[in-house]
Structure formats: structure tokens, C-alpha cells
Design a protein around this motif. Structure first.
Motif, mmCIF file in Angstrom:
data_model
loop_
_atom_site.group_PDB
_atom_site.id
_atom_site.type_symbol
_atom_site.label_atom_id
_atom_site.label_comp_id
_atom_site.label_asym_id
_atom_site.label_seq_id
_atom_site.Cartn_x
_atom_site.Cartn_y
_atom_site.Cartn_z
ATOM 1 N N ASP A 198 -21.813 91.975 -52.851
ATOM 2 C CA ASP A 198 -23.103 91.534 -53.356
ATOM 3 C C ASP A 198 -22.989 90.268 -54.178
ATOM 4 O O ASP A 198 -23.842 89.399 -54.116
ATOM 5 N N TYR A 199 -21.927 90.192 -54.969
ATOM 6 C CA TYR A 199 -21.888 89.091 -55.913
ATOM 7 C C TYR A 199 -21.818 87.743 -55.216
ATOM 8 O O TYR A 199 -22.379 86.756 -55.678
ATOM 9 N N GLU A 200 -21.148 87.738 -54.088
ATOM 10 C CA GLU A 200 -21.074 86.500 -53.319
ATOM 11 C C GLU A 200 -22.481 86.023 -52.951
ATOM 12 O O GLU A 200 -22.797 84.841 -53.047
ATOM 13 N N ARG A 201 -23.307 86.965 -52.563
ATOM 14 C CA ARG A 201 -24.683 86.593 -52.214
ATOM 15 C C ARG A 201 -25.486 86.185 -53.443
ATOM 16 O O ARG A 201 -26.336 85.315 -53.367
ATOM 17 N N PHE A 202 -25.198 86.810 -54.580
ATOM 18 C CA PHE A 202 -25.836 86.384 -55.827
ATOM 19 C C PHE A 202 -25.567 84.896 -56.042
ATOM 20 O O PHE A 202 -26.457 84.129 -56.364
ATOM 21 N N GLU A 203 -24.302 84.535 -55.849
ATOM 22 C CA GLU A 203 -23.941 83.142 -56.103
ATOM 23 C C GLU A 203 -24.538 82.205 -55.065
ATOM 24 O O GLU A 203 -25.006 81.119 -55.395
ATOM 25 N N GLN A 204 -24.521 82.643 -53.817
ATOM 26 C CA GLN A 204 -25.129 81.813 -52.761
ATOM 27 C C GLN A 204 -26.596 81.547 -53.080
ATOM 28 O O GLN A 204 -27.069 80.415 -52.979
ATOM 29 N N LEU A 205 -27.297 82.607 -53.460
ATOM 30 C CA LEU A 205 -28.714 82.448 -53.743
ATOM 31 C C LEU A 205 -28.916 81.582 -54.982
ATOM 32 O O LEU A 205 -29.807 80.738 -55.021
ATOM 33 N N ALA A 206 -28.060 81.777 -55.985
ATOM 34 C CA ALA A 206 -28.192 80.977 -57.204
ATOM 35 C C ALA A 206 -27.967 79.501 -56.880
ATOM 36 O O ALA A 206 -28.664 78.632 -57.393
ATOM 37 N N ARG A 207 -27.002 79.239 -56.009
ATOM 38 C CA ARG A 207 -26.723 77.845 -55.680
ATOM 39 C C ARG A 207 -27.805 77.226 -54.804
ATOM 40 O O ARG A 207 -27.965 76.024 -54.788
ATOM 41 N N SER A 208 -28.521 78.047 -54.054
ATOM 42 C CA SER A 208 -29.500 77.448 -53.143
ATOM 43 C C SER A 208 -30.948 77.579 -53.623
ATOM 44 O O SER A 208 -31.877 77.245 -52.907
ATOM 45 N N LEU A 209 -31.107 78.049 -54.833
ATOM 46 C CA LEU A 209 -32.460 78.208 -55.399
ATOM 47 C C LEU A 209 -33.236 76.883 -55.372
ATOM 48 O O LEU A 209 -32.757 75.882 -55.901
ATOM 49 N N PRO A 210 -34.423 76.870 -54.751
ATOM 50 C CA PRO A 210 -35.229 75.644 -54.809
ATOM 51 C C PRO A 210 -35.678 75.436 -56.258
ATOM 52 O O PRO A 210 -36.309 76.309 -56.841
ATOM 53 N N THR A 211 -35.327 74.301 -56.808
ATOM 54 C CA THR A 211 -35.496 74.107 -58.246
ATOM 55 C C THR A 211 -36.956 74.231 -58.679
ATOM 56 O O THR A 211 -37.249 74.729 -59.764
ATOM 57 N N ALA A 212 -37.869 73.807 -57.811
ATOM 58 C CA ALA A 212 -39.279 73.844 -58.171
ATOM 59 C C ALA A 212 -39.746 75.261 -58.522
ATOM 60 O O ALA A 212 -40.675 75.439 -59.299
ATOM 61 N N LEU A 213 -39.075 76.241 -57.957
ATOM 62 C CA LEU A 213 -39.427 77.638 -58.184
ATOM 63 C C LEU A 213 -39.356 78.018 -59.648
ATOM 64 O O LEU A 213 -40.071 78.901 -60.120
ATOM 65 N N ILE A 214 -38.470 77.367 -60.403
ATOM 66 C CA ILE A 214 -38.356 77.683 -61.817
ATOM 67 C C ILE A 214 -38.872 76.525 -62.678
ATOM 68 O O ILE A 214 -38.603 76.457 -63.866
ATOM 69 N N GLY A 215 -39.629 75.626 -62.022
ATOM 70 C CA GLY A 215 -40.121 74.442 -62.724
ATOM 71 C C GLY A 215 -41.067 74.750 -63.869
ATOM 72 O O GLY A 215 -41.322 73.898 -64.703
ATOM 73 N N GLY A 216 -41.563 75.961 -63.928
ATOM 74 C CA GLY A 216 -42.480 76.306 -65.001
ATOM 75 C C GLY A 216 -41.916 77.401 -65.866
ATOM 76 O O GLY A 216 -42.608 78.055 -66.626
ATOM 77 N N TYR A 217 -40.620 77.593 -65.744
ATOM 78 C CA TYR A 217 -39.940 78.631 -66.480
ATOM 79 C C TYR A 217 -40.081 78.397 -67.983
ATOM 80 O O TYR A 217 -39.902 77.289 -68.463
ATOM 81 N N PRO A 218 -40.430 79.431 -68.742
ATOM 82 C CA PRO A 218 -40.804 79.215 -70.140
ATOM 83 C C PRO A 218 -39.688 78.629 -71.004
ATOM 84 O O PRO A 218 -39.962 77.903 -71.945
#
Lengths: 1050, 277
Positions: A198-218
Motif C-alpha cells: 500500500d505504501y508504494e501507492r501512497f507515495e505514487q499518489l502523493a507524487r502525482s497529486l494535481p496541485t490545484a486540488l489543494i490550492g485552497g487548502y487552509p
């Protein structure tokens, strides 16, 4: 069109309260002035091209209306909010998610990569509760809409929540005591991933996160804070939030908490895990106790959920001997221990190697990963609790005390493979097991199998379809390639050992399976079966877990043998029939041979060559060959999309003039069966199915067979019900990628081959798509391969056969509306022409041609009514179909037109339809923008596989070798100009061959001019020399003849 | 229990404690694990059996408000009938430095036990090993232990001491490593000291938590990264049902009542229903 965006907004990283903020981009409104260059005014500013909230709400409710999963999501009630999001910015322009939200020129002229600065923008949107959007992400229902485009942020969240669902259904979560951002205690379910898988996929997803998705992160208030955000923690927190909310919903529904008496802080905690209220009202002393106890509970395994730099592994090694039939007092089973660096390929040290490390190496490892000894001791202490024979490793350890190996008895080894292995893996250990042990099925890969022999006793009538050929059936028990004598088999059946080594291979013995199989085989012994029965029983056995597998039956090679003896292939290669007017390329000849073979054995086949490889002519050659050998044949039925009927007719005219055909179409439909081929469309087939069913056909062929991809549609059912000697499908899309489509087509071609739809889902679709089973995939391939021929242009066998450039004319019928408009223009012009003379006449001719050309392109171009939908234009229908196929195959293409206004309409149409960014290069595009368009296209950066060019602007000086397909949507009539345009794709560096499609509207002046060019008439030269002006010298009769609409076929 | 005692005892209803420690054991004997049982057996060897029954009742009612273990001494506060809770002290003999050093050496020479301790497993074998070396973490007789309560009851143990012993016994069930603390040294310090004696096994450095920052280049702002496509998810059932419960165990801190035990398993089973159609 709008692009919907989602921003995930947890209250904080220490809070399970979170929402999604939905907003959307809309096309930049005209009145908003885009200022390039450095920003002068202060930020945040209002986002310039956002969708108005009212419109957003309306669109959201229209897409969500059909989704039953989204319970109680009341859009009217949703609070409209304004929030700041961060985006790369140049001047007063924020980077849009695609170029179509800005005007194209602005987009391509701004250099976000170089000059972009991250700035806050004020956007308006709605807040949606976390759970409800998760329900939407997990829903399989189709919410696609022409008006809404979904970007990577959407698909990312969709995959992330699918991952959450997987972790939930794999029970990888625990109940936790959580301290929130207000230092209060909450009961929460949280994800507890497995360190390796699982952790490998955690990292893959973390590395490929579209930045705009967290563009409004508090936590993000400025660019710098943005940089500090930890995507890994965000992913983990997201999944915990999802699992918590889903678990609570499930437990509330079940009234789970009702059974718990919340008498102390511990049971209160447990109780509240099944309620909507997560915070616990307990005293400080109770809090401390709860936290202490919880921490103590998870202490050992907490570290196992994280990817430690170093992690221990266990390898199980079987003894070299003995073999059951070569007994020997061999070695013992062995466990060996090692350490491995997570995410670091190749770093693996056995305990022995760890002990032998010199100081220098050791220091490097210590610094980088930590101590391997400590890791081994820590991890193996845990492992020993899960599988106690590991303790022996400590006892036999050297002075240094690090265990290196442990002996196992036969039974312990079996227990390890069968059970402990799984738990150890869940605990996060690296495990190395013998190649022959199959993790997926938890059994030995080497199976006892029933090798079946099928032979043809020659009892069937010679002309029967191969499905109904009677064959005789014999069997023996085999291990891999070697077979067992029946005595040996019975000897095995007597053994009580679960694992045995036979002929050098380790086998798991399942007494019950062996007994069931014996019974099953006895039922078949000596019986004669048809091929169909054999295949069906093969599948049946494969899917039944209480029998030994019948994999010994290699369908493909058996079929080859069968064909060799029965029909004599491939010894007698057939040649292209003499009646075929043209030359078949080597691979096309091979295709003809294959089609003929399929026809001869009375089966069905799908020819799935890439677009442009000439499926049509291969099939025409087949019909010719059939006609040559057999007289008085029943007709062939050819079903295709309306847009290609004309094309078929012309290809037959051109390559097989000896064949007679009839187009079954129009209002008053009767079939003349005295023709070789009946051509019809999918729509007519569905409507006239009773008529078509009443005829026995030589063969039914579906061109663009993806039209029956959904097996439950009327079209698909109709296709399956038409009786014929053989069935064919032609398609350019890779059918094997879509399993239900594959089933539908195969069921049409070879009914029963893949089993019933429901069984197919169970036996193949679920294991392949949801469990990723390679065995099932292999089995499926072996079943379909004999009936599927797919060649790609890039195949090394095909490429040398292809010329650098293949030019093909696409004959496309015009729509009824086009025909009406065309006729009206012609009628009017004829009247005027008869009276006009001189310059006036010349002008009139040019104006008429222009009008007709626009009508052939699209009525909207002529009427300027802005309604650019595909149904109004035959060309646009065909273009859409072809682009669809090319997108599926991942091929890039260029579209040329002479008209800037048409180019614009095409651009926005393709963007709308396929949600792809489409650059359009025309004369007014600046040099800078032009360079960036070309660069982006060539690099494939924005994934835009279509490039539209105006013929004049795009004709020279550009290098667009990424494209392998060229469309000439309208014609210049000058082969030199067209060739020059085509050559954009064809410079040095082009490794693929290029296909050029020239669109010609049938029955119109376009076809007429084309015929003249083909016939190389004198007029043709003039047209080539001076373009359409050459036409102005024609006599009135000639021009009237040229432009009048001939409605011969349709 | 004589009639007189009954008379004497009934009116004594202790003051209610809101957040006292409620014993997990609801009926019958205390002591789930070997360590817990041994601890309690010390108390149960004393003659004041009626105090034991009352102590159990106190423990189950949650009269023990709190306890703390520090350097060889358990101090607790138990709510009795008086407004002010009684102070209880249970002292064990702290091990002298020499004994600790012998203990370090014993463990360091036995990697299996060292590994088990690192894995936070307190095994019977470990106790045997210590016994062979002449050391016992648990007090072996009532002589090793001193108890004291501020209540007027002359009996020792009184019901307050008894209640404390039961509650501490349950704490030992949950975390037997508290014994180290009772003997004067925290378990963490103990393990660190053993580590120093193990050749090659250099002390483990703090593993830095991995951090992945967002990609702020404009190219990646709206787009998913290259790995996104290849990240696969599957809808599948667990390889080992209830694996985490098998690994972590049902938390010992949950009350041992029928209604609570089994609820976690049930929750995990219900999770399997969460498969979309």
C-alpha cells in the motif's frame, strides 16, 4: 462548456471535518480584459473566467440528477462561498486548466512556465460535505455531459477514493483515538496501510497529486506555505477521513453501537465509533488513560504501516530433493532472513552479508537507512510471534545474535506458504517465496492438470462448421510437460502429504479435487463430443474450483492442427483473386488468408487492424475469392455506419467491379437478393431485422463492429440473430481492452465461445478487471486469439510493407439538410448563370462554389447560425468517428481547412466533444504563440492529439511529425499544396507512416472534380494551376453539370 | 461473612467517582495474563479475604480514581465513604544498579528475548530466563511488597489497597512492561541500556518521516503526475480476514463484557458490505 474543479478542504490536518469546494472555469467572457505582463494590482483578485455560481448549481444538479448514490445532496441548500485559491499567474491571468478558457492567443502567448508566480484568486463556488462527494466518486454511474469537462483533479479524487474503498474492503484500517486541532479527544477510524503493497501507492499518489486540488487548502496562505505542504500526509489523511465517514455510515445503519454499554471511557470510545458524534466528553484523567492505552495497543505495528527505510524479509527455500519418484534423504526446508531498503531496487542484504559488512560500508548504510541488525532484531521478534519456528533462527544464530536462518519441517513449510505468509505480509514483511507458489490462488502454480487429447475420428460430414465437428476425447494426468502413468497417479492419490515434489516440480495435492476430477473424467471417457461442447466444458472446468484444471487443452494450437489436417492450411496459401483490381500488400494478403481460413472452418473472426491498413479491401478480396471458388452463393450482408456506406460502394466499384451490390436504405426498402453484397446501416439492420432474419446469408459482416459494444442493445441483439454461414467484424479499436465489448463481438462471431454473459462476467471480467489476474487474462487470450487478427501500423512486420504515405479518399454522404441547402443554391445559381456573362459570370461561379463548399463542410458555416452539431454534416459525423478511433489508439492528427471560421468551429467542437485541448493555427496567430503551439503538440505535453491548421498558414515551415494522420476536411484541389501540407508530418524524424484522408462529399461537385482530377482531363490541369478560378472558364452547361447534385445511391 | 459484619458493612456506600478506573473484569477472577495473575495472587495469599471481595467490588465500581507508578512505588487515590479520597502506596523493592546490570547482560546475550522485548512481547520464557539468573521482576512474596493506606481500617490489605492491586493487575495485563517501572527503571531506558551491550547493534537513529511536497511548476498544477495512470486500485476482499485484529489483538483496555468483545470483529465484517454494486 465549463470545467468543474474540486478542492479538498479539511478544517486542518488535525481534523476529520472536511468539505469539498466546487467551482468551475467557464470560457473567458468577452468583456473581461486580459492584461498580460507583470501584475501591478494587488491580489487576491476575482478570478476572471469563472463560472457563475447559479449556472454552476444548475449544471451540477443536471449531472447529479441521475446518480442515485448521492443521497440528499441538496444543491439549492448549498452555501455559496467565496474562497481564495492559488494558481500560477502571469499578469492578471491565472493559469487555466485548458486553453479553451482563455482566448487561444492569450493562452499561447503567456509563458506560465517561465514567468508564472503563484498568486491567490478569489473564486465563487459551493461547499459539499465530504461524504456526499465521495459517494459520487465511487459511483459507477455515467455522469459525463457535453457541458461539463472533468479534469485531472476529478479523476485523481476518483482514484483516491477507489483506493480508500479498496483499503476498506481489505480491512486495512483500525479504530483510533484521535486528538483534534482543539486538543479534544475523538474516536476515529483511520487507515492502517500495509508497508509494502500500500505504501508504494501512497507515495505514487502523493507524487502525482494535481496541485490545484489543494490550492485552497487552509494551511496554505501563500506560495511559501504551499511548498511546505506534505502530500503524503494529505493522502493519508484523506483516506482516513473517507474510511471514517464510510465506517460510521455503515455502523449507524446497522445500529452497531446499540450493543455497547458506554460505561467507561474505553467503551464510550468504542460506542461513539458507531455514531455520528466522534468527540468524547470525558475528563482529563480519562483522556490520558485512553491515549496511553491506545498508544500501547498500536505501538508494535504502528511503525509497520510506514515505509521504514529498512525492512526485514523472509525467504523460504525448499529442499533440493527428494522427489517423490526419486526418493532421497534430502535437505530440510529453510527460512532465511534479510533486510531490504523500501523503494530502493536492488538493496537487499542477507543476515550473513550484514555480518560481513566492513566498517565503511556499514557506516554508509547506517547513515542512509539505519541499522540493519536493529531492523532484523526488531522485525523478527514480531515475526517470531506470528510464526514460531522463526524462533529457532535465534537459537542457531551466531555470536552476534542476529538470526540468519531457521529449519522447517515439511508441515511447517506448508503452513508457512498456506497461512503464515499472508499474515506476515499484512504485517508488512518482505516475503520471498518459490516461483512455483502462486500467491493469487494460494496454491502451487504447478498443478496436476488433465491433459486432454482431441482427435478427429473423421465422423463428421465434410462440410459441417468446425463447431459441430465431432471429435474424440482422451486424457492423461500431467505435471507441466511430463505426464504421469495412471499407476503413479493412483499412488499420488494415496499420499496424505499436502506438498510433494514430482518430476522435479512441487505440487500441492488436493485430495478432494483429485477425486472429483476422476469422477468427471469417467463421465467423459469414450464419449464423442462436438468442438463446441469441448470448449464449453473447458471453460466450465476452469471456473470450477473443485476440479483439476483442464488447461492441457491448448485451444489455439489444437485449432492450428485441426485446420492443417482438415483444410490443408497453411500449406496452400491463397493469392489475391485475379478479379481483384489492385495489389494487396503482404500483410493484406495474410489478412485475406486468415479471413478465408475463418470462413472455411465456419467460425467468426474480427479483423481489428489499425485505421488505414485496408480492412475494407481485405474483406472485398475475401468475397472475390469466395465467388471464384463457389457459384450461386447466398449474398454477403455488410452492415456499417451510415457515414461509410458510400465509401464501401466506391471501394467495391474500384477494387471489385465484378461484384454486384445493393444498398438497402431509404424509405421504401426491399431487398434484391440477386446481388453479391447487400450493404446496409446499423440503424436499418435494427429496424428491418425481421426481413434480414428471413434470409440465409453467406456471411454477415459488421464494419465498425464497436457499434455493438453493448451486448444488450437492440442493435447487438439484432446482429446476433441474423443467420449465416460465417460472421465477421471489422474494427480499428482495440477490442480486447474493453471486456464487455469483446464479449459482445465474440458472441456475435462465435456464439458460446466465451460462455454466457453472466458467466463471462464472473469467470473473466471480475478476475481480470478487479483482481488483475494474469492467468485469466492468458486464458481469455488463448480463447479469442484464433478469432482476432489485429495488426498495428507500428508492428515491425507491417511497417516495412507500408509506403511512407498512404492517401485515401473518404467518400461521405451529405446530410438531408445539406442536400436541401445544396439543391437550393444550385437551383438559384442555375437560374442566374443562364443570364450572366463575362466577369459577372466568373464571379457568380466562384461565389456558388464557395457556398457549396461551405454547405459540404457544415450548414452552420453557410448559414452562420452557430449551431455546429455533428448530425448536420456528413463530414463532421465521419470526422468524429475517425477521431474517436484515433484517440482510442493514442494517435495524433492534423486537420487542414481553408476556412478560419470553420477551423474555429472545429476547434471548439472537438474540445467540447472530446474534452481535449486543440490548438488552431491560422494566419493571425503570433509567432510566439505559433512556436509554443507547435512545441506543445510535438512534445505531447498537454495531451492534445489534434492540431487544426488553416491550409495557408500551416502549409509551410512547420514541423509536426508527432501526427501520423492528416485530414483534409475541405479540398484545395491542388495536389502540390495538399502534399506540402501533408509533409508537415513527414519530415525527418517521422518513424511512423502517415495516413492522409481527403474528405469528399458524394454526389456533389467535390466528387465530380475529384473524378476529373483522376481522369487527368484538361480541365484538371487548369484547376490545379489556378485553383477554383480555373472553373470560371467552363461553359454554363459544363458548370451546371459540375455542380448539380446526383442522388444516385441514397 | 458473619451477620455482624454484614450489618456493619451495608451502610458504607462509597462516594461516586465520575472518572474512576473501572475494572475490565466484570465477574469472577481478575488476571488475564500470567503477569496479571501472579500479581494478584500475591494479594490473594493474605488472610483478609473479605477485604478482597470488597476490593473487587470497589475496583469494578471505579472507586480507584487514579494511580501512578514511579520509581518502585505505585501511588493511588481511592474514593471511599469519606469526602477525601484515601491515599494508597504500594512499594516494591527497587533493583539496585548491580541487579539491573546483570539483567542487561542476560538479555543482551539472548537475541530472541531481546527481539521479543523490542516487539513488546513479554513472554513466560523471558520470566524463566530471569528466574534462572535469580531475578524476578514480580514480587515473589508479600515480604517484597509494602502497602499503606490512609483509611482507618486496620486490616492490611484494606479494601482500598485490594482495589488498587486489582486495578494495577489489569494495567499489567495490558502492559506488563510497567513492571520495569515498578522496579525503578522505565522499559525504554532498560532497552536502551541493553542495546549498548549488543555488538554491532548500534542504537537506532530516529527515522525521519518522509515528506512529499506538491509540485508547484505550472505544468503540474492542473495535471496529475506521470505515475498516476499506472497506480491501480482493486476491489478485493482481504487476503487474511481480520488481519489487523489478528496482529494487534482485541484491545485489552476494553471491558471484558459480552457486549463489547466481538463488536470490533463485527465492525470489520460490516466493512465488507461497502462494496459498490
Amino acid at each position: 462548456m465549463i470545467a468543474l474543479h474540486q478542492i479538498w478542504k479539511p478544517e486542518s490536518m488535525n481534523s476529520f471535518n472536511s468539505n469539498f469546494f466546487l467551482w468551475a472555469e467557464a470560457s473567458c467572457s468577452e468583456d473581461r480584459k486580459i492584461i498580460r505582463g507583470r501584475a501591478r494590482s494587488s491580489f487576491p483578485k476575482r478570478h476572471p473566467y469563472q463560472c457563475k455560481t447559479e449556472q454552476l448549481k444548475k449544471l451540477l444538479s443536471s449531472i447529479l440528477r441521475g446518480v442515485s448514490k448521492v443521497r440528499g445532496l441538496d444543491l439549492e441548500d448549498m452555501k455559496v462561498q467565496t474562497t481564495n485559491i492559488f494558481l500560477p499567474t502571469v499578469g492578471n491571468v491565472p493559469l487555466p486548466s485548458a486553453d479553451f478558457f482563455l482566448d487561444q492567443e492569450t493562452y499561447y502567448e503567456l509563458d506560465f512556465e517561465e514567468e508564472g508566480e503563484i498568486r491567490p484568486w478569489e473564486v465563487e463556488g459551493v461547499e459539499v460535505p465530504f461524504t456526499q462527494l465521495i459517494d459520487l466518486f465511487l459511483s459507477d454511474e455515467d455522469i459525463s455531459s457535453e457541458e461539463v469537462s472533468f479534469g485531472d483533479d476529478w479523476f485523481f479524487l476518483k482514484k483516491l477514493s477507489q483506493f480508500g474503498l479498496e483499503l476498506l474492503s481489505r480491512q486495512r484500517f483500525i479504530p483510533a483515538v484521535f486528538i483534534n486541532n482543539r486538543e479534544e479527544i475523538e474516536s476515529r477510524w483511520r487507515v492502517f496501510p500495509e508497508a509494502q503493497r500500500d505504501y508504494e501507492r501512497f507515495e505514487q499518489l502523493a507524487r502525482s497529486l494535481p496541485t490545484a486540488l489543494i490550492g485552497g487548502y487552509p494551511g496554505i496562505s501563500a506560495g511559501n506555505a504551499f511548498k511546505q505542504a506534505d502530500c503524503l500526509a494529505l493522502i493519508e489523511h484523506f483516506l482516513s477521513t473517507q474510511i471514517d465517514s464510510m465506517m460510521r455510515n455503515t455502523l449507524i445503519e446497522d445500529n452497531w453501537s446499540q450493543n455497547i454499554n458506554p460505561e467507561d471511557e474505553f467503551s464510550q470510545w468504542l460506542y461513539s465509533l458507531g455514531t455520528a458524534k466522534a468527540d468524547l466528553e470525558i475528563t482529563d484523567r480519562q483522556k490520558d488513560r485512553l491515549i496511553n492505552s491506545y498508544t500501547n495497543w498500536v505501538a508494535v505495528y504502528e511503525s509497520f504501516t510506514k515505509a521504514h527505510p529498512l525492512k526485514s524479509g523472509i525467504q523460504i527455500i525448499p529442499p533440493g530433493e527428494p522427489d517423490l519418484f526419486r526418493p532421497d534423504n534430502g535437505d530440510q526446508w529453510l527460512l532465511q532472513f534479510f533486510v531490504k531498503a523500501t523503494g530502493q531496487e536492488g538493496f537487499r542484504l542477507s543476515t550473513e552479508e550484514v555480518k560481513d559488512l566492513d566498517k565503511k560500508k556499514k557506516d554508509i548504510i547506517l547513515k542512509r537507512f539505519g541499522s540493519p541488525e536493529q531492523t532484523l532484531l526488531r522485525d523478527l521478534g514480531v515475526a517470531a510471534e506470528l510464526f514460531s519456528p522463526i524462533k529457532r533462527g535465534f537459537e542457531s544464530g551466531s555470536a552476534a545474535g542476529i538470526p540468519s536462518k531457521a529449519d522447517l519441517t515439511h508441515d511447517e513449510a506448508y503452513l508457512f506458504l498456506k497461512e503464515s505468509f499472508w499474515l506476515l505480509r499484512e504485517a508488512g514483511f518482505f516475503l520471498e517465496i518459490p516461483q512455483w507458489w502462486n500467491e493469487k490462488t494460494n496454491t502451487s502454480k504447478n498443478e496436476l492438470s488433465v491433459k486432454t487429447r482431441i482427435s478427429d475420428p473423421g465422423k463428421s460430414p465434410s462440410k459441417v462448421s468446425f463447431w459441430d465437428t465431432i471429435v474424440s476425447f482422451d486424457w492423461e494426468i500431467a505435471v507441466r510437460d511430463s505426464s504421469l502413468s495412471r499407476t503413479e497417479f493412483f499412488q499420488l492419490a494415496e499420499l496424505k502429504l499436502p506438498l510433494v515434489k514430482i518430476r522435479g516440480e512441487w505440487i500441492e495435492l488436493d485430495q478432494e479435487k483429485i477425486n472429483n476430477t476422476m469422477k468427471y473424467l469417467r463421465g467423459l471417457d469414450g464419449r464423442e463430443l462436438t468442438v463446441r461442447e469441448i470448449i464449453q466444458k473447458g471453460i466450465l472446468a476452469e471456473s470450477s474450483s473443485d476440479l483439476l484444471s483442464l488447461t492441457g487443452f491448448d485451444f489455439s494450437s489444437w485449432l492450428k492442427d485441426f485446420i492443417k489436417t482438415k483444410i490443408g492450411f497453411p500449406a496452400d496459401k491463397i493469392e489475391a483473386p485475379v478479379t481483384f483490381r489492385g495489389k494487396l500488400r503482404p500483410y493484406q494478403l495474410e489478412g485475406l488468408n486468415w479471413l478465408w481460413l475463418i470462413k472455411e472452418i465456419g467460425a467468426g473472426g474480427c479483423l481489428a487492424d489499425d485505421m488505414g491498413l485496408g480492412k475494407t479491401i481485405q474483406f472485398i478480396a475475401l468475397i472475390l475469392h469466395d465467388k471464384k471458388l463457389n457459384k450461386n452463393l447466398n449474398p454477403y450482408l455488410l452492415v456499417c455506419p451510415t457515414s461509410v456506406v458510400e465509401n464501401w460502394a466506391r471501394e467495391i466499384d474500384k477494387f471489385a467491379p465484378s461484384l454486384s451490390y445493393f444498398i438497402h436504405h431509404g424509405v421504401d426498402r426491399k431487398i434484391n437478393t440477386a446481388r453479391d453484397i447487400i450493404l446496409t446501416t446499423f440503424g436499418i439492420m435494427r429496424r428491418d431485422i425481421d426481413l434480414l432474419k428471413s434470409i440465409y446469408w453467406r456471411s454477415v459482416c459488421l464494419d465498425e463492429s464497436q457499434n455493438i459494444k453493448n451486448p444488450n442493445t437492440k442493435t447487438a441483439k439484432a446482429a446476433r440473430s441474423i443467420p449465416a454461414d460465417s460472421h465477421f467484424g471489422l474494427t480499428g479499436t482495440p477490442v480486447e481492452n474493453h471486456l464487455m465489448e469483446l464479449w459482445s463481438i465474440m458472441e456475435f462471431l462465435n456464439p458460446g465461445l466465451l460462455g454466457k454473459q453472466k458467466a463471462f462476467k464472473q469467470n473473466f471480467m471480475t478476475p481480470i478487471q478487479e483482481e488483475g489476474s494474469p492467468e485469466k487474462e492468458k486464458l481469455l487470450r488463448s480463447l479469442i486469439n484464433p478469432f482476432l487478427l489485429r495488426r498495428k501500423k507500428s508492428d515491425p512486420d507491417i511497417l516495412p510493407d507500408l509506403p511512407d504515405k498512404i492517401e485515401k479518399k473518404e467518400y461521405i454522404p451529405i446530410s438531408e439538410e445539406q442536400a436541401t441547402l445544396y439543391q437550393a443554391v444550385v437551383d438559384e445559381s442555375v437560374k442566374l448563370l443562364e443570364e450572366a456573362e463575362g466577369i459577372e459570370k466568373k464571379g457568380l461561379i466562384l461565389a456558388t462554389i464557395t457556398k457549396l463548399k461551405q454547405i459540404c463542410n457544415h450548414p452552420a458555416q453557410f448559414l452562420k447560425d452557430g449551431n455546429f452539431i455533428k448530425e448536420r454534416s456528413g463530414k463532421l459525423v465521419r470526422l468524429t468517428e475517425m477521431l474517436d478511433e484515433l484517440f482510442e489508439a493514442g494517435e495524433a492528427s492534423l486537420i487542414f481547412t481553408q476556412y478560419v471560421e470553420l477551423g474555429r468551429m472545429l476547434k471548439s467542437f472537438i474540445q467540447r466533444t472530446f474534452h481535449k485541448q486543440v490548438p488552431f493555427l491560422h494566419g493571425a496567430v503570433s509567432r510566439k504563440a505559433r512556436m509554443r503551439m507547435v512545441d506543445e503538440f510535438q512534445n505531447g505535453d498537454s495531451g492534445n492529439p489534434v492540431f487544426i491548421l488553416s491550409l495557408k498558414a500551416g502549409g509551410t515551415g512547420l514541423n509536426l511529425t508527432r501526427a501520423s494522420h492528416v485530414f483534409h476536411y475541405d479540398r484545395w484541389w491542388n495536389p502540390a499544396v495538399e502534399a506540402q501540407a501533408t509533409d508537415r508530418t513527414h519530415r525527418i524524424g517521422q518513424k511512423k507512416n502517415v495516413q492522409v484522408f481527403s474528405f469528399i462529399s458524394t454526389g456533389t461537385y467535390e466528387e465530380k472534380i475529384d473524378e476529373m482530377l483522376e481522369a487527368k482531363r484538361d480541365l484538371a490541369d487548369r484547376i490545379i494551376r489556378s485553383g477554383e478560378k480555373g472553373l470560371t472558364e467552363l461553359s454554363t452547361e459544363e458548370i451546371i453539370d459540375l455542380i448539380s447534385y446526383r442522388k444516385e445511391r441514397f | 461473612m458473619s451477620y455482624w459484619e454484614w450489618q456493619h458493612y451495608t451502610p458504607v456506600v462509597p462516594k461516586d467517582v465520575k472518572d474512576g478506573i473501572k475494572a475490565k473484569s466484570r465477574q469472577g477472577d481478575f488476571g488475564e495474563t500470567a503477569v496479571g495473575k501472579q500479581w494478584i495472587s500475591l494479594l490473594e495469599r493474605t488472610p483478609w479475604s473479605n477485604r478482597l471481595a470488597r476490593g473487587k467490588r470497589y475496583a469494578r465500581m471505579g472507586q480507584v480514581r487514579d494511580f501512578n507508578i514511579d520509581k518502585g512505588e505505585v501511588s493511588a487515590s481511592v474514593q471511599g465513604t469519606r469526602a477525601k479520597p484515601y491515599k494508597i502506596r504500594i512499594s516494591l523493592k527497587s533493583f539496585p544498579k548491580k541487579t539491573w546490570e546483570r539483567l542487561y547482560r542476560i538479555v543482551a546475550k539472548n537475541p530472541l528475548h531481546y527481539a521479543a522485548l523490542k516487539a513488546r512481547k513479554f513472554t513466560d520464557d523471558f520470566q524463566e530466563l530471569l528466574k534462572a539468573g535469580g531475578i524476578s521482576l514480580l514480587p515473589e512474596s508479600t515480604r517484597d511488597i509494602k502497602t499503606d493506606c490512609s483509611c482507618p481500617d486496620q486490616a492490611n490489605p484494606c479494601k482500598h489497597i485490594a482495589a488498587t492491586v486489582y486495578i494495577v493487575g489489569e494495567a499489567l495485563d495490558e502492559n506488563p512492561f510497567l513492571l520495569f517501572q515498578m522496579r525503578g527503571l522505565s522499559f525504554e531506558d532498560f532497552i536502551n541500556n541493553v542495546e549498548k551491550l549488543i555488538p554491532h547493534a548500534c542504537s537506532e537513529e530516529e527515522v525521519q518521516q518522509k515528506v512529499i511536497h506538491p509540485d508547484l511548476t505550472p505544468k503540474r498544477f492542473w495535471k496529475a503526475g506521470a505515475e498516476f495512470e499506472k497506480t491501480k486500485t482493486f476491489r478485493r476482499s482481504p487476503d487474511v480476514p481480520l488481519a489487523l485484529i489478528k496482529l494487534l489483538g482485541i484491545p485489552k483496555f476494553l471491558p471484558r463484557t459480552k457486549s463489547v468483545q466481538g463488536q470490533l470483529e463485527r465492525a470489520y465484517e460490516l466493512a465488507l458490505k461497502n462494496k459498490p454494486s
